[in-house]
Design a protein around this motif. Structure first.
Motif, short mmCIF file in Angstrom:
data_model
loop_
_atom_site.label_atom_id
_atom_site.label_comp_id
_atom_site.label_asym_id
_atom_site.label_seq_id
_atom_site.Cartn_x
_atom_site.Cartn_y
_atom_site.Cartn_z
N VAL A 162 0.85 -1.20 0.00
CA VAL A 162 0.00 0.00 0.00
C VAL A 162 0.89 1.25 0.00
O VAL A 162 0.62 2.22 -0.72
N LEU A 164 3.89 1.52 -1.21
CA LEU A 164 4.46 1.65 -2.55
C LEU A 164 3.41 2.21 -3.52
O LEU A 164 3.73 3.04 -4.38
N LEU A 165 2.17 1.76 -3.34
CA LEU A 165 1.09 2.24 -4.21
C LEU A 165 0.91 3.74 -4.03
O LEU A 165 0.77 4.48 -5.02
N ALA A 167 3.17 5.91 -3.07
CA ALA A 167 4.32 6.59 -3.68
C ALA A 167 4.12 6.68 -5.19
O ALA A 167 4.36 7.72 -5.81
N MET A 168 3.63 5.58 -5.77
CA MET A 168 3.47 5.55 -7.22
C MET A 168 2.42 6.54 -7.69
O MET A 168 2.66 7.34 -8.59
N ILE A 169 1.25 6.51 -7.02
CA ILE A 169 0.16 7.40 -7.43
C ILE A 169 0.56 8.85 -7.17
O ILE A 169 0.30 9.74 -8.00
N ALA A 171 3.55 10.17 -7.28
CA ALA A 171 4.49 10.60 -8.31
C ALA A 171 3.75 10.89 -9.61
O ALA A 171 4.04 11.87 -10.31
N ILE A 172 2.75 10.04 -9.93
CA ILE A 172 2.03 10.24 -11.19
C ILE A 172 1.23 11.54 -11.13
O ILE A 172 1.21 12.32 -12.08
N VAL A 173 0.60 11.80 -9.98
CA VAL A 173 -0.21 13.01 -9.84
C VAL A 173 0.67 14.25 -9.94
O VAL A 173 0.36 15.20 -10.66
N GLY A 175 3.67 14.45 -11.24
CA GLY A 175 4.48 14.50 -12.45
C GLY A 175 3.72 14.78 -13.72
O GLY A 175 4.32 14.90 -14.77
N ARG A 176 2.40 14.89 -13.61
CA ARG A 176 1.64 15.12 -14.83
C ARG A 176 1.88 16.51 -15.38
O ARG A 176 2.02 17.47 -14.63
#
Lengths: 190, 118
Positions: A162, A164-165, A167-169, A171-173, A175-176
């Motif tokens: 969770v 890691l999830l 962190a991933m989301i 970064a995507i938010v 980095g857009r």
């Protein structure tokens, strides 16, 4: 020569420990950010060797794969992203926070010392035992870690996914492209 | 610790080979300086700016974070794989739950176009 061979383990440890500290000092003193990153890489590798000396082979492999491999790439990308050429302009700022930094360092050192002392005491007279067994059977460090991770520490392991999830989301938010170009509240949807 | 001796010897050789080669090169080469030689690509297109003067796209950061996340995910597969037999079905289900949660992130990245460059 006899002394060198007899105390090889201790000499090797102090050599690696000195190189670790030297690398860490380099990270904060080198002016060129890329040089600082290289010093950090050296520190990571030396910490991996320290893990091996404590028979924590799995941790050593993780240290090299994740820190020297992944985190290092991340740091280099950040250096490229924020356009830091030379760290001279921040001198005044760094001097302002020097007392706080010293205080923080002392507190952290005290915490670490307490942790190590208490941990060693809890483990008995000998040094902290290396993690090498499943039940009574002697196995490799990775097997022992795997067994503990998937039995006793099952819930923390699942929580990691969770984290890691997130962190991933995150970064995507962040980095857009539209999020980077527009102000807060705008461009939430693509 | 004894079985680390070969690794130690290997490391010493690996470190000394480039040092020896550089020393041999220092002895046999002739020194002539030319500013062109100091450029990043001696025979390529002339650099238009210094590398650290330009700011790179935030997308590199995104790719790096995704790489680190999946790197950490992979790390957990190793201790799982070596005790796979002992853990039996329970361990398999555990790992599938772990991977399923991360798959959500992967699908999110995919849907959001984070894996596309353009």
């Amino acid at each position: 020569m006899g002394f060198l061979i007899e105390n090889f383990g201790a000499i090797f440890f102090f050599l690696v420990a000195a190189l670790t500290v030297a690398g860490a000092v380099g990270v904060v003193t080198l002016r060129n950010p890329v040089h600082a990153a290289l010093a950090l890489l050296e520190t990571f590798v030396m910490v991996a060797i320290l893990f091996i000396l404590r028979h924590a082979e799995f941790l050593a492999a993780v240290q090299v794969l994740v820190y020297a491999g992944g985190i290092m790439v991340l740091y280099l990308f950040v250096i490229m992203l924020v356009k830091v050429k030379d760290l001279r302009a921040e001198d005044a700022f760094l001097l302002n926070i020097a007392p706080l930094a010293v205080l923080g360092g002392v507190l952290l050192g005290a915490l670490l010392a307490a942790g190590i002392l208490l941990g060693t005491m809890a483990a008995g007279d000998g040094a902290v035992a290396a993690l090498q067994t499943i039940g009574d059977e002697t196995v490799g460090n990775t097997e022992a870690v795997g067994w503990l991770l998937f039995t006793k520490f099952l819930v923390p392991f699942e929580v990691v996914s969770v984290v890691l999830l997130v962190a991933m989301i995150g970064a995507i938010v962040f980095g857009r492209r539209d999020a980077a170009l527009s102000g807060p509240g705008e461009g939430v949807e693509p | 610790m004894d079985h680390y001796v070969p690794i130690l010897i290997f490391t010493l050789i690996a470190v000394s080979v480039p040092i020896i080669i550089l020393m041999i090169a220092k002895v046999v080469r002739f020194g002539s300086y030319d500013p062109v030689k100091a450029e990043p690509y001696e025979c390529g297109i002339e650099a238009t700016s210094f590398a650290l003067d330009t700011r790179f796209s935030i997308r590199y950061y995104l790719i790096a974070v995704l790489f680190v996340v999946f790197d950490v995910e992979t790390i957990f597969l190793f201790p799982w794989a070596v005790v796979f037999d002992e853990l039996a079905l329970f361990g398999f289900i555990e790992m599938m739950v772990f991977l399923a949660i991360l798959l959500v992130g992967y699908l999110y990245a995919w849907r959001r176009g984070a894996l596309e460059w353009a």
